[in-house]
Design an enzyme around this catalytic site. Structure first.
Site, PDB file in Angstrom:
ATOM      1  N   ASP A   1     -17.581   6.711  -1.991  1.00 15.34           N
ATOM      2  CA  ASP A   1     -16.330   6.669  -1.226  1.00 15.34           C
ATOM      3  C   ASP A   1     -16.126   8.068  -0.642  1.00 15.34           C
ATOM      4  OD1 ASP A   1     -13.823   5.920  -0.219  1.00 15.34           O
ATOM      5  OD2 ASP A   1     -12.802   5.958  -2.157  1.00 15.34           O
TER       6      ASP A   1
ATOM      7  N   ARG B   1       0.890  -1.168   0.000  1.00 13.06           N
ATOM      8  CA  ARG B   1       0.000   0.000   0.000  1.00 13.06           C
ATOM      9  C   ARG B   1       0.919   1.205   0.000  1.00 13.06           C
ATOM     10  NH1 ARG B   1      -5.419   1.428   3.365  1.00 13.06           N
ATOM     11  NH2 ARG B   1      -6.210  -0.044   1.826  1.00 13.06           N
TER      12      ARG B   1
ATOM     13  N   CYS C   1     -16.341   1.174   0.416  1.00  9.20           N
ATOM     14  CA  CYS C   1     -15.160   0.390   0.813  1.00  9.20           C
ATOM     15  C   CYS C   1     -14.790   0.590   2.275  1.00  9.20           C
ATOM     16  CB  CYS C   1     -13.977   0.741  -0.093  1.00  9.20           C
ATOM     17  SG  CYS C   1     -13.471   2.468   0.002  1.00  9.20           S
TER      18      CYS C   1
ATOM     19  N   ARG D   1     -13.157  -9.148   2.332  1.00  5.30           N
ATOM     20  CA  ARG D   1     -11.740  -8.876   2.038  1.00  5.30           C
ATOM     21  C   ARG D   1     -10.899 -10.066   2.497  1.00  5.30           C
ATOM     22  NH1 ARG D   1      -9.973  -3.582   1.594  1.00  5.30           N
ATOM     23  NH2 ARG D   1      -7.981  -4.547   1.125  1.00  5.30           N
TER      24      ARG D   1
ATOM     25  N   HIS E   1      -7.576   0.222  -6.493  1.00  3.27           N
ATOM     26  CA  HIS E   1      -7.702  -0.591  -5.278  1.00  3.27           C
ATOM     27  C   HIS E   1      -8.333  -1.942  -5.666  1.00  3.27           C
ATOM     28  CE1 HIS E   1      -7.828  -1.641  -1.200  1.00  3.27           C
ATOM     29  NE2 HIS E   1      -8.765  -0.847  -0.725  1.00  3.27           N
TER      30      HIS E   1
ATOM     31  N   GLN F   1     -10.159  -4.454  -3.123  1.00  6.51           N
ATOM     32  CA  GLN F   1     -11.500  -4.060  -2.690  1.00  6.51           C
ATOM     33  C   GLN F   1     -12.556  -4.500  -3.706  1.00  6.51           C
ATOM     34  OE1 GLN F   1     -12.302  -2.392   0.324  1.00  6.51           O
ATOM     35  NE2 GLN F   1     -14.331  -3.091  -0.296  1.00  6.51           N
TER      36      GLN F   1
HETATM   37  N1  NVA Z   1     -10.275   6.461  -1.803  1.00  2.41           N
HETATM   38  C1  NVA Z   1      -9.877   6.057  -0.466  1.00  2.41           C
HETATM   39  C2  NVA Z   1     -10.039   4.587  -0.300  1.00  2.41           C
HETATM   40  C3  NVA Z   1      -9.676   4.067   1.078  1.00  2.41           C
HETATM   41  C4  NVA Z   1      -9.823   2.583   1.216  1.00  2.41           C
HETATM   42  C5  NVA Z   1      -8.439   6.481  -0.214  1.00  2.41           C
HETATM   43  O1  NVA Z   1      -7.594   6.330  -1.119  1.00  2.41           O
HETATM   44  O2  NVA Z   1      -8.152   6.986   0.867  1.00  2.41           O
HETATM   45  N1   CP Z   2     -11.287  -0.427   2.371  1.00  2.50           N
HETATM   46  C1   CP Z   2     -10.020  -0.446   2.812  1.00  2.50           C
HETATM   47  O1   CP Z   2      -9.078  -0.716   2.067  1.00  2.50           O
HETATM   48  O2   CP Z   2      -9.878  -0.170   4.134  1.00  2.50           O
HETATM   49  P1   CP Z   2      -8.527   0.132   4.917  1.00  2.50           P
HETATM   50  O3   CP Z   2      -8.015   1.462   4.441  1.00  2.50           O
HETATM   51  O4   CP Z   2      -8.935   0.162   6.368  1.00  2.50           O
HETATM   52  O5   CP Z   2      -7.538  -0.959   4.635  1.00  2.50           O
END
Ligand code: NVA
Ligand code: CP
Length: 299
Positions: A218, A103, A258, A286, A130, A133
């Protein structure tokens, strides 16, 4: 050749479908308390330069349940965070573990990491996409409402990493995607061009939700955009999924997010905590779908 999971549509529709099928079987096995140690002695390295609850817990628990183990590596603790080159990190870490979950903000860096890794790389959220997800979301839809093929999905809000991955899913799983965003927050032009046959762009949320089967949203400000939060609250104020908007969708439509969510911003509390919401199922899945992904990549 080493298999990676960087973009959802790197995998064929056949392979994605098989992963979901396997995830449903693994879920059943887990609920019945059956032991599966297929990944005994395997190690997954998990590199994070952003926060996570679901991704970290699901990958770590998933590896434990399959008899292996996971290493949590925050960028603050490893040399990558002090500027050790991506290439050097990829060569070294991949020489010691069986798979690496990343990540990290830059999608380009995930590709660079993969090009220099001798083991499978999993994109666990980048600035662009992502895919883990979407595996969970597609599995969840299938479990609750059957095949998503030929259905219509409405994406409401920011044209962000999650929106991009829904565009890829629209192609892979053959559904139509209505995307409603403020004018200056559309998905990347390259995505609009690549997935043009699978999407329709809107600025009116009510039109985008007309008779759809699934409504997804989101956060308005993703990780890394915290300083834009106040400005975005103004720009996105008409992009909230509430009961009035859900009433435009089909009566059996479901809602997904998500998580983490901001109640009162992109979604009202009565929608996310209401009967049409599948958010807890998505989150739980997940775990199961990533176990299936690990088995796919490692076996
Ligand atoms: N769009 C959000 C998704 C988090 C799982 C982010 O990138 O923070
Ligand atoms: N949806 C998701 O990826 O959650 P986290 O940021 O908590 O891992």
């Amino acid at each position: 050749m080493t298999k990676h999971f960087i973009n959802l549509d790197d995998l064929s529709n056949h392979d994605l479908t098989q992963i979901i099928k396997q995830a449903i079987a693994l879920k059943k096995q887990y609920k019945f308390g059956e032991i599966n140690r297929t990944l005994e002695h395997k190690t997954l390295a998990m590199i994070f330069d952003k926060s996570s609850t679901r991704t970290r817990v699901s990958f770590e628990a998933g590896m434990t349940q399959l008899g292996g183990r996971a290493l949590f590596l925050s960028d603050k603790d490893i040399q990558l965070g002090r500027g050790e080159p991506i290439i050097d990190s990829a060569i070294v870490i991949s020489s010691m573990v069986d798979a690496i979950m990343l990540r990290i903000s830059s999608h380009k860096d995930i590709h660079t990491f993969a090009e220099n890794s001798s083991v499978p790389i999993i994109n666990a959220l980048s600035d662009e996409s992502h895919p883990c997800q979407l595996l969970a979301d597609m599995m969840t839809y299938q479990e609750h409402n059957g095949s998503i093929a030929n259905k219509t999905v409405a994406w409401i809000g920011d044209g962000n990493n999650m929106c991009h991955t829904y565009m890829q899913a629209a192609k892979s799983f053959n559904f139509k995607l209505n995307i409603a965003t403020p004018q200056n927050h559309q998905p990347d032009q390259s995505f609009i061009e690549k997935y043009t046959n699978h999407i329709d762009l809107f600025t009116d949320t009510q039109k985008a939700c007309q008779a759809v089967d699934l409504v997804v949203t989101d956060v308005w400000a993703s990780m890394g955009q915290e300083t834009e939060q106040t400005k975005r609250e103004v720009v996105f104020k008409d992009f909230s999924v509430n009961t009035a908007l859900m009433s435009k969708a089909k009566p059996n439509a479901v809602f997904m997010h998500c998580l983490p969510a901001h109640r009162g911003e992109e979604v009202s509390a009565n929608v996310i905590d209401g009967e049409q919401s599948l958010v807890w199922f998505e989150a739980e899945n997940r775990l199961h779908v990533q176990k299936a992904l690990l088995l796919y990549l490692l076996n």
